[in-house]
Design an enzyme around this catalytic site. Sequence first.
Site, mmCIF file in Angstrom:
data_model
loop_
_atom_site.group_PDB
_atom_site.id
_atom_site.type_symbol
_atom_site.label_atom_id
_atom_site.label_comp_id
_atom_site.label_asym_id
_atom_site.label_seq_id
_atom_site.Cartn_x
_atom_site.Cartn_y
_atom_site.Cartn_z
ATOM 1 N N ASP A 81 78.581 20.680 -49.106
ATOM 2 C CA ASP A 81 78.699 21.500 -47.908
ATOM 3 C C ASP A 81 77.366 21.849 -47.279
ATOM 4 O OD1 ASP A 81 77.883 23.307 -50.084
ATOM 5 O OD2 ASP A 81 78.240 24.910 -48.639
ATOM 6 N N VAL A 112 72.397 16.255 -47.363
ATOM 7 C CA VAL A 112 73.635 15.501 -47.163
ATOM 8 C C VAL A 112 74.863 16.396 -47.306
ATOM 9 C CG1 VAL A 112 72.675 13.263 -47.838
ATOM 10 C CG2 VAL A 112 73.627 14.759 -49.610
ATOM 11 N N LYS A 123 81.734 24.428 -55.962
ATOM 12 C CA LYS A 123 82.852 23.740 -55.359
ATOM 13 C C LYS A 123 82.507 22.277 -55.070
ATOM 14 C CE LYS A 123 83.817 27.949 -52.725
ATOM 15 N NZ LYS A 123 83.792 28.493 -51.342
ATOM 16 N N GLY A 124 81.219 21.999 -55.005
ATOM 17 C CA GLY A 124 80.764 20.698 -54.516
ATOM 18 C C GLY A 124 81.280 19.487 -55.284
ATOM 19 N N ASP A 147 69.256 18.359 -57.428
ATOM 20 C CA ASP A 147 68.203 18.438 -56.425
ATOM 21 C C ASP A 147 66.941 18.929 -57.136
ATOM 22 O OD1 ASP A 147 67.022 18.527 -53.912
ATOM 23 O OD2 ASP A 147 67.907 20.430 -53.365
ATOM 24 N N GLU A 174 78.804 17.182 -62.011
ATOM 25 C CA GLU A 174 78.053 17.806 -60.903
ATOM 26 C C GLU A 174 78.024 16.879 -59.696
ATOM 27 O OE1 GLU A 174 77.012 20.129 -59.341
ATOM 28 O OE2 GLU A 174 75.330 21.229 -60.163
ATOM 29 N N ASP A 175 77.939 17.491 -58.530
ATOM 30 C CA ASP A 175 77.838 16.698 -57.302
ATOM 31 C C ASP A 175 76.437 16.116 -57.123
ATOM 32 O OD1 ASP A 175 76.743 19.250 -56.912
ATOM 33 O OD2 ASP A 175 77.784 19.646 -55.039
ATOM 34 N N ARG A 194 82.847 19.791 -46.274
ATOM 35 C CA ARG A 194 83.235 19.310 -47.608
ATOM 36 C C ARG A 194 84.316 18.233 -47.549
ATOM 37 N NH1 ARG A 194 80.951 22.775 -51.533
ATOM 38 N NH2 ARG A 194 80.862 24.972 -50.987
HETATM 39 P P1 IMP Z 1 69.462 22.351 -57.405
HETATM 40 O O1 IMP Z 1 69.631 23.630 -58.142
HETATM 41 O O2 IMP Z 1 68.278 22.398 -56.474
HETATM 42 O O3 IMP Z 1 69.417 21.114 -58.274
HETATM 43 O O4 IMP Z 1 70.673 22.231 -56.408
HETATM 44 C C1 IMP Z 1 71.915 21.896 -56.834
HETATM 45 C C2 IMP Z 1 72.981 22.426 -55.900
HETATM 46 O O5 IMP Z 1 72.491 22.607 -54.568
HETATM 47 C C3 IMP Z 1 74.085 21.401 -55.801
HETATM 48 O O6 IMP Z 1 75.074 21.634 -56.759
HETATM 49 C C4 IMP Z 1 74.560 21.578 -54.372
HETATM 50 O O7 IMP Z 1 75.572 22.554 -54.293
HETATM 51 C C5 IMP Z 1 73.347 22.056 -53.611
HETATM 52 N N1 IMP Z 1 72.629 20.955 -52.911
HETATM 53 C C6 IMP Z 1 71.470 20.353 -53.236
HETATM 54 N N2 IMP Z 1 71.133 19.406 -52.358
HETATM 55 C C7 IMP Z 1 72.136 19.380 -51.458
HETATM 56 C C8 IMP Z 1 72.398 18.586 -50.285
HETATM 57 O O8 IMP Z 1 71.661 17.673 -49.881
HETATM 58 N N3 IMP Z 1 73.541 18.886 -49.632
HETATM 59 C C9 IMP Z 1 74.421 19.848 -50.008
HETATM 60 N N4 IMP Z 1 74.214 20.608 -51.090
HETATM 61 C C10 IMP Z 1 73.097 20.379 -51.800
HETATM 62 MG MG MG Z 2 76.589 23.982 -52.060
#
Ligand code: IMP
Ligand code: MG
Length: 179
Positions: free
Chosen positions: A158, A152, A42-43, A102, A98-99, A164
């Site tokens: 979220d 964040v 949803k982000g 990470d 993508e939002d 959100r």
């Molecule tokens: P990854 O798999 O670690 O790259 O994480 C990606 C997903 O984790 C993103 O699409 C977000 O939904 C969530 N995410 C990662 N960092 C943050 C943050 O700082 N705030 C909120 N959601 C996050």
């Molecule tokens: Mg999330």
Amino acid sequence: MNDQIERILISSEEIDKKVHELAEVLNAQYKGREVVLVCVLKGSVMFYSDLAKLLEFPVIFDFMCVTSYGNSSTSSGSVKIVKDLTCDIKDKDVLMIEDIIDTGNTINQIKNMLADRKPNSLKLCCLLDKPSRRIIPLEADFKGIVIPDEFVVGYGLDYAERFRQLPYIGVLKRCIYEN
Ligand code: IMP
Ligand code: MG
């Protein structure tokens, strides 16, 4: 400002400026082509809708929903599809929106799943990037703002499904997610 936010990291004006910059790059890149614009729910929803309004090439909207974080602020490692695309993307130009990247785990798994469906091209546009936390070596093709290693929320992002709706991106007070 919301009292659970420690500070605003990116104002809505700065977000708007970056979204316009990204749209300009995408308009040059995809001129005259039809693109399946994949919103990773949803982000990404705020970013997706603001960006889409600025795109001048033809786009098909589609949505995908995965869960990765549950209700915590650390990655669980495994990604589950909650809602798949409705379009057949074979031979299509696909752009994932993508939002945030990470660890890179979520988008890497989504990218591999979509690549298996043999699109003509598959690229990634992300608003935020936290390179310091990367586990999977993965870079967005179109990247917005690099941020430090802080949790964040806002503009779609979220914590436990909350925050959100904030129009800015803010750092959440640690006391909200610790303990
Ligand atoms: P990854 O798999 O670690 O790259 O994480 C990606 C997903 O984790 C993103 O699409 C977000 O939904 C969530 N995410 C990662 N960092 C943050 C943050 O700082 N705030 C909120 N959601 C996050
Ligand atoms: Mg999330």
